[in-house]
Design a protein around this motif. Structure first.
Motif, mmCIF file in Angstrom:
data_model
loop_
_atom_site.group_PDB
_atom_site.id
_atom_site.type_symbol
_atom_site.label_atom_id
_atom_site.label_comp_id
_atom_site.label_asym_id
_atom_site.label_seq_id
_atom_site.Cartn_x
_atom_site.Cartn_y
_atom_site.Cartn_z
ATOM 1 N N THR A 11 0.840 -1.204 0.000
ATOM 2 C CA THR A 11 0.000 0.000 0.000
ATOM 3 C C THR A 11 0.869 1.245 0.000
ATOM 4 O O THR A 11 1.814 1.348 0.783
ATOM 5 N N VAL A 12 0.533 2.149 -0.894
ATOM 6 C CA VAL A 12 1.259 3.418 -0.997
ATOM 7 C C VAL A 12 0.327 4.543 -0.572
ATOM 8 O O VAL A 12 -0.773 4.682 -1.116
ATOM 9 N N VAL A 13 0.750 5.323 0.397
ATOM 10 C CA VAL A 13 -0.019 6.494 0.832
ATOM 11 C C VAL A 13 0.859 7.708 0.556
ATOM 12 O O VAL A 13 2.041 7.718 0.919
ATOM 13 N N GLN A 14 0.308 8.693 -0.093
ATOM 14 C CA GLN A 14 1.149 9.806 -0.556
ATOM 15 C C GLN A 14 0.376 11.117 -0.566
ATOM 16 O O GLN A 14 -0.792 11.154 -0.945
ATOM 17 N N ASN A 15 1.064 12.174 -0.180
ATOM 18 C CA ASN A 15 0.464 13.513 -0.277
ATOM 19 C C ASN A 15 0.730 14.083 -1.672
ATOM 20 O O ASN A 15 1.864 14.404 -2.011
ATOM 21 N N ALA A 16 -0.333 14.220 -2.474
ATOM 22 C CA ALA A 16 -0.205 14.744 -3.839
ATOM 23 C C ALA A 16 -0.518 16.233 -3.897
ATOM 24 O O ALA A 16 -0.494 16.823 -4.968
ATOM 25 N N GLY A 17 -0.837 16.826 -2.757
ATOM 26 C CA GLY A 17 -1.217 18.242 -2.777
ATOM 27 C C GLY A 17 -2.616 18.375 -3.348
ATOM 28 O O GLY A 17 -3.594 18.571 -2.629
ATOM 29 N N LYS A 18 -2.708 18.247 -4.654
ATOM 30 C CA LYS A 18 -3.992 18.111 -5.342
ATOM 31 C C LYS A 18 -3.713 17.241 -6.551
ATOM 32 O O LYS A 18 -2.827 17.563 -7.357
ATOM 33 N N ALA A 19 -4.441 16.158 -6.682
ATOM 34 C CA ALA A 19 -4.238 15.264 -7.815
ATOM 35 C C ALA A 19 -4.972 15.851 -9.021
ATOM 36 O O ALA A 19 -6.199 15.818 -9.066
ATOM 37 N N ILE A 20 -4.206 16.388 -9.989
ATOM 38 C CA ILE A 20 -4.827 16.967 -11.186
ATOM 39 C C ILE A 20 -5.536 15.869 -11.965
ATOM 40 O O ILE A 20 -6.655 16.043 -12.439
ATOM 41 N N HIS A 21 -4.886 14.746 -12.127
ATOM 42 C CA HIS A 21 -5.478 13.590 -12.822
ATOM 43 C C HIS A 21 -5.204 12.374 -11.937
ATOM 44 O O HIS A 21 -4.129 11.761 -12.017
ATOM 45 N N PRO A 22 -6.153 12.002 -11.068
ATOM 46 C CA PRO A 22 -5.866 10.987 -10.039
ATOM 47 C C PRO A 22 -5.353 9.661 -10.587
ATOM 48 O O PRO A 22 -4.492 9.037 -9.958
ATOM 49 N N SER A 23 -5.821 9.239 -11.764
ATOM 50 C CA SER A 23 -5.357 7.940 -12.284
ATOM 51 C C SER A 23 -3.866 7.973 -12.574
ATOM 52 O O SER A 23 -3.151 6.997 -12.354
ATOM 53 N N TYR A 24 -3.405 9.090 -13.124
ATOM 54 C CA TYR A 24 -1.974 9.217 -13.395
ATOM 55 C C TYR A 24 -1.171 9.290 -12.102
ATOM 56 O O TYR A 24 -0.053 8.763 -12.014
ATOM 57 N N VAL A 25 -1.708 9.956 -11.095
ATOM 58 C CA VAL A 25 -1.011 10.017 -9.802
ATOM 59 C C VAL A 25 -0.886 8.614 -9.235
ATOM 60 O O VAL A 25 0.190 8.190 -8.790
ATOM 61 N N GLU A 26 -1.981 7.872 -9.287
ATOM 62 C CA GLU A 26 -1.938 6.486 -8.795
ATOM 63 C C GLU A 26 -0.959 5.647 -9.605
ATOM 64 O O GLU A 26 -0.245 4.796 -9.069
ATOM 65 N N GLY A 27 -0.925 5.898 -10.908
ATOM 66 C CA GLY A 27 0.030 5.192 -11.769
ATOM 67 C C GLY A 27 1.461 5.465 -11.349
ATOM 68 O O GLY A 27 2.301 4.556 -11.324
ATOM 69 N N GLN A 28 1.738 6.719 -11.012
ATOM 70 C CA GLN A 28 3.082 7.051 -10.534
ATOM 71 C C GLN A 28 3.376 6.332 -9.224
ATOM 72 O O GLN A 28 4.490 5.825 -9.004
ATOM 73 N N MET A 29 2.393 6.308 -8.345
ATOM 74 C CA MET A 29 2.591 5.668 -7.043
ATOM 75 C C MET A 29 2.866 4.178 -7.225
ATOM 76 O O MET A 29 3.781 3.606 -6.607
ATOM 77 N N GLN A 30 2.093 3.555 -8.100
ATOM 78 C CA GLN A 30 2.273 2.122 -8.338
ATOM 79 C C GLN A 30 3.583 1.833 -9.064
ATOM 80 O O GLN A 30 4.296 0.874 -8.760
ATOM 81 N N GLY A 31 3.896 2.698 -10.039
ATOM 82 C CA GLY A 31 5.121 2.494 -10.813
ATOM 83 C C GLY A 31 6.360 2.679 -9.965
ATOM 84 O O GLY A 31 7.316 1.892 -10.056
ATOM 85 N N GLY A 32 6.357 3.700 -9.142
ATOM 86 C CA GLY A 32 7.518 3.949 -8.274
ATOM 87 C C GLY A 32 7.698 2.813 -7.290
ATOM 88 O O GLY A 32 8.828 2.332 -7.052
ATOM 89 N N ALA A 33 6.595 2.365 -6.724
ATOM 90 C CA ALA A 33 6.682 1.242 -5.768
ATOM 91 C C ALA A 33 7.217 0.005 -6.463
ATOM 92 O O ALA A 33 8.084 -0.707 -5.932
#
Lengths: 743, 743
Positions: B619-641
């Protein structure tokens, strides 16, 4: 106008695109390649006028390599009143039907189907396998026949039961009273044939369509945004999905302001799910793209004994080709305009016939109008015993005179231009045996329209100016000169680029002699936005009011000399630290790039044995307002004169009785080559355009306006016969000489 | 932050580049083709450390098809202090020597010569025919050996007679007093191997050089302006002459922020007078491009009984590879930063050795730093009997705490992020047999730098946003969302494009998690410039003060409701008549895209028989400030992990004793594939960045910071052995288990 001294503007800087072009590196329309690309070809009508009874593509579709076949039924049926495009005047339904025939083929060469295949050979085989059943109809091939009652009609829904698409009148004053006051009235009829722009590069494009209908088109065009709008409108695609990348352009002269292949390539690519390249042959260019109209102009002009013009009347008939749109109205707007005539009537007739739909060609319509008017003025001068330049000076329009459209002319600089012609050594030079001299004047209103520009100043002290106008006549050099002038960055460090429709604001086409003037104005605005930001940054460094910071020769100067000046290089180098990248944008919409006038002097030597007319000396005098890049202005003057000379002496579409062009190649369609012409002398006059930051006027089109008349007047003098029909080719001149000798 | 309600921002809009990518239509670096193009290949050193005694290219030059051969002597010799590039930190002389060896080959795979020929085969034959005489030297292959007195030196002119390129210390408070106040001190040493970003697309480019040195480079890069500057600087070409066109990019993760092939392709094209394409093989990517550093980190942390941290000390050694530039200092800037520690010392060591020069890799340095710090915190929590999340909450930095560089942190949202992790069902879920759970926190400062944007609103109501940042993680979608939000144009009608260096203002690379935040800010500025112009135009129509016109949801609203609102479509449609094209520009330079924090929770199941560690829940929990495009933010979180898990468990450069990488392919270099991983759960926390118009923070790098530690903590718990060296591959874990059992 300011008495500003220029450091770059007005210099003959090296053109940025020169080396790439002379070394063969520049990429034109046919030079693009995409992985998996197909080749597209067009099946064209072998009849000038025929009903299309059926099109059977089934055999073609089964051939090896064939990936898509397109017929008229594949394109959307557009409503008759859907217009847009250049100045909002393009009828999209007609454009669509010109792109791919529906119901009828309206000229020999009209596109009937298109095929995309894995090779050009396979595509040709596919096209050959398409079966089209035609009902051949009588073709309408000249203006007189087209307007006869009972002539075959091209369209059911255009022309109200005739082949006359439009009649546009302009009037002023009391014509009857005018002619009554005349001491001398001359009436003549002039004819000119259909001629082609003769650009070197045939039309070519590559189209790519994503599965989500995202379209990219690479093509040789004068207007990438025009192609964008036309492809979107003709194919029912949201323009948001269309990107057009203009290639280098091997000439256009107005002929690349519309579309032929592009919508077909997009439609084929969409159907085949593969990119498609299409390239025309020279024969296709002649048969199937837009030349300019053949014309018939009746003109009557009255003058007093002292040469004062008192009345003029004309009927201008022009061939539209298969769809409405001849430049007859434009001819009317220019024919009399540089003269102060108290009463006139100009009526423009747009005539449909079974020839290719005409397109723009450099000052469309005006050369034919000038042929008529300037030939008659030449006769008037002869008859009245007045020097032909003096006659024109006596009638030159003043700054408060108005064009037929009602627009005030402003100072055209016509007097200065005529005086410069009169003072040129050419005008006083003696003529040899069998030689004749012709003088003619021309007027062109010049386009205006919309332009956009982006300028960037980089930390490395280089600048980039990006515009949306393909460079057909030196645009990149001129834009770089303007940026160098405004920013003080050396010309060699200004990169001047033409970008695609995604990378710049809307930009109307390169045409109408508008680009240096209007796009240059947008560039000036963009550069000055950067200057304002540089002044503001210097003000922050010095802690003074930005309004107190002056900008001179690439340096910010502090108030009262309190600090060392800051150069553009110094400020650019710190741009990151001072707030970020330095960008400027400019955009505008203007009515005109200011009207232009020119005076041409032509000496012809006529061989009475063969009828060959050879230009032995030619001088172009023109008001450029301010020549941003004088070499390019001179190039336009020489190029326009050369094209006009060709049109006057040799060029013509020759159709057989069935409407097939008989000379669709450069061996038989005789354009002048270098050995046909003398060095053309040029004189630039500079009476500024007050609406432009540098005083520039449009210069690209006006030089083709006088030559038809200048050459015809010279030949008429050499032959001692008034010649009224072009081209003044050896057979025609010989026939006139023989007929005069016999009569 | 405003409580603004968004219509587009925060939605999961369809990505504009999606269909092209899944249907294979998108054009990557190797997809460009130019007429007459040659193929270039690189001859690489077979030795990790060798003096180049001579290079004989004469035989190669005579081979059929070979058109140009390039060696180090063809490139300009640059001064040692010439720097520039990303944040001004790139040493151009070193970059040049990495691009093509001079004097010595410094790693196995170092480029020694390049050949361009009419086919790839001919180029390879040419490369094979080049004779290089080497004097083979002892290679320096690990940090300890590199720093030993008497170790072979890589450079005479770097490191002052050692292989230590740089030592950078950061200090705060009284370290001795701090440790004296500790109830518990833990000291450990951690090691990680060199690992590669593993982007799918190898480096590829095409270069074209005109006879006037006008250069065009197409390439796969994270920063077209970086390539422009590097090519110009390395080859002594005025940047005014260089245009770089970025292709689609098949992954970069920091690895495409520098140049390898591009300067060689330009130099070959210049020499051959033909365009040159170069494409790396996977093996070349591994051997010759920049992975991230192997590291050795010694750390000592002291805490009170209640978990309060009182002192911390670390020495961070990182492998630079053959030239200076490891991310050791960046690691130091992040390792302790999210915690409030009264006294610390961080010392970063940049160590030269005979391995490829490292490049950026997603939050460079921070993952190795976090491995050390977060592992020790895990041990402290264990020893002190405090929940590991609670321990971190007790030490979380406040808004006025400062980074080691002195910058105030602001509200990191760390408490909210830790609380969200603690409340997640994963955190309370029971573990099965042989399972262990690891928690780790991460901090990353995020880049800032310069961005530019142009926005255009067309008459057809469509908008285009053009930026200079290649889209590596959803940039186009995010920029389109911002424009749609500001202008009120539907998202589907906003075209979002990445353009070349001639078509946009300077834009720093896509990296440092900066693009959505900083470039998005520039886009916001550009869109708002258009809104201001629309308001002004509406005000002119209504004859009111522009300041009285409000803009809401794509409509201009008049004061007091005195008129009908004017929609963006209505105003756009009239833009020609109202003054011309609608353009907006934006540019800025900012220090950071706001710091980011993340908390990862990882469950490992360990097979005690084989030593295989399998991630069973993450599980990745992250402060995005404001997710402009949430799917892409989640993609980054998953990809980085995912990348971090691979690094933790299996990835490593394995060198033989001579310094040759033994596993330069994806079969032997073991990156995780989909079947290796569970679905990675994500929780976006939104504590806004007050400097961004929408509150956005950089999100792309932080998700790779915690995984090394989270996985190591989980494996350590599952194995009941503290693991301190990566990768935690089956042989290493098995050895540890056996050693523990035996001991």
């Amino acid at each position: 106008m300011s008495e500003r001294k220029y450091r770059y503007i007005g210099t003959r800087a090296i053109r940025p695109d020169g080396l790439d072009k002379v070394t063969g590196r520049a990429n034109y329309g046919a030079d693009f390649v995409l992985p998996g690309m197909l080749h597209g070809v067009v099946l064209r009508s072998p009849h000038a006028h025929a009903r299309i009874l059926s099109v059977d593509t089934s055999a073609a579709e089964k051939l090896p390599g064939v990936r898509a076949v397109l017929t008229g039924s594949d394109l959307p049926d557009l409503p008759p009143d859907m217009v847009g495009g250049v100045e909002g005047h393009t009828n999209f339904r007609q454009l669509s039907m010109n792109t791919l025939a529906r119901g009828k083929a309206l000229y020999h060469g009209h596109a009937v189907a298109a095929v995309a295949a894995t090779s050009e050979e396979a595509a040709r085989a596919g096209a050959a396998a398409i079966r089209v059943d035609y009902e051949v109809l009588e073709p309408v091939l000249d203006i007189d026949r087209a307007l006869e009652p009972g002539a075959p009609l091209l369209h059911d829904d255009i022309g109200n039961g005739s082949n006359l698409a439009m009649r546009i009148p302009f009037e002023k004053g009391d014509l009857e009273a005018g002619f009554a006051a005349a001491d001398l009235v001359i009436e003549r009829e002039f004819r000119t044939p259909m001629v082609h722009q003769g650009y070197i590069e045939p039309h070519a494009c590559v189209a790519r369509v994503g599965e989500d209908d995202q379209v990219v088109v690479w093509c040789s065009t004068q207007g990438a945004f025009v192609v964008r709008e036309y492809c979107a409108s003709l194919l029912g695609i949201d323009p948001a999905k269309v990107k057009v990348i203009p290639s280098e352009i091997g000439g256009g002269f107005g002929g690349k302001t519309t579309v032929y292949l592009e919508p077909l390539a997009v439609a084929l690519a969409r159907k085949a799910h593969r990119p498609v390249k299409m390239v025309m042959s020279r024969e296709e260019v002649f048969r199937s793209t837009g030349p300019t109209s053949g014309s018939k102009i009746r003109i009557k002009v009255g003058a007093r004994q002292d040469g004062t013009l008192v009345a003029a009347e004309t009927d201008i008939y022009m061939e539209a080709g298969a769809f409405p749109g001849s430049p007859a109205a434009a001819a009317a707007m220019c024919m009399f305009t540089q003269y102060s005539i108290p009463a006139y009537s100009l009526v423009a007739y747009d005539v449909l016939l079974n020839k290719p739909k005409v397109a723009a060609y450099r000052a469309p319509g005006a050369p034919m109008g000038a042929l008529a008017m300037e030939s008659v003025l030449d006769e008037l001068a002869d008859e009245l015993g007045i020097d032909p330049v003096e006659l024109r000076l006596r009638n030159a329009a003043g700054a408060t005179d108005r064009a037929p459209t009602g627009v005030e002319l402003g100072d055209l600089g016509l007097r200065e231009t005529l005086e410069a012609a009169r003072q040129h050594p050419h005008y006083a030079a003696p003529l040899g045996p069998n030689q004749g001299r012709g003088v003619a004047c021309g007027y062109w209103f010049n386009g205006g329209m919309q332009s956009s520009a982006n300028v960037t100043l980089h930390e490395d002290g280089t600048a980039v100016v990006a515009i949306g106008n393909p460079d057909i006549g030196g645009t990149r050099a001129s834009m770089a000169l303007i940026v160098a002038e405004e920013l003080g960055v050396p010309y060699e460090r200004v990169r001047s680029v033409v970008v695609d429709t995604d990378s710049i604001g809307f930009s109307d086409l390169t045409g109408g002699s508008r680009t240096t003037v209007v796009t240059g104005h947008a560039v000036s605005m963009a550069a000055r936005e950067i200057v304002d930001e540089l002044r503001a940054r210097a003000a922050r460094i010095w802690d003074v009011d930005p309004d107190e910071v002056r900008w001179e020769e690439g340096r910010a100067l502090p108030p009262n000399g309190a600090h060392q000046p800051l150069s553009v290089e110094e400020l650019a180098a710190q741009s990151g630290a001072l707030g970020g990248p330095l960008l400027g944008k400019g955009s505008l919409n203007v009515g005109s790039a200011a009207p232009a006038v020119g005076v041409h002097v032509c000496d012809i030597e006529l061989d009475p044995e063969t009828g060959v007319s050879r230009v032995v000396r030619y001088t172009v005098v023109q008001n450029a307002g301010k020549a941003i890049h004088p070499s390019y202005v001179e190039g336009q003057m020489q190029g326009g004169a050369s094209q006009g000379i060709g049109w006057a002496l040799n060029e013509e579409y020759i159709f057989d009785a069935q409407g097939e062009m008989e000379n669709p190649g450069f061996l038989d369609y005789r354009m002048p080559v270098a050995s046909d012409l003398p060095m053309i002398d040029t004189v630039i006059v500079e009476v500024p355009n007050p609406a432009n930051p540098y005083g520039a006027r449009g210069v690209g089109e006006i030089p083709i306006v006088p030559p038809l008349a200048a050459v015809a007047n010279a030949v008429s003098h050499a032959a001692r016969i008034r010649m009224t029909e072009l081209p003044l080719s050896p057979p025609r001149v010989l026939a006139a000489l023989e007929s005069a000798a016999g009569g």
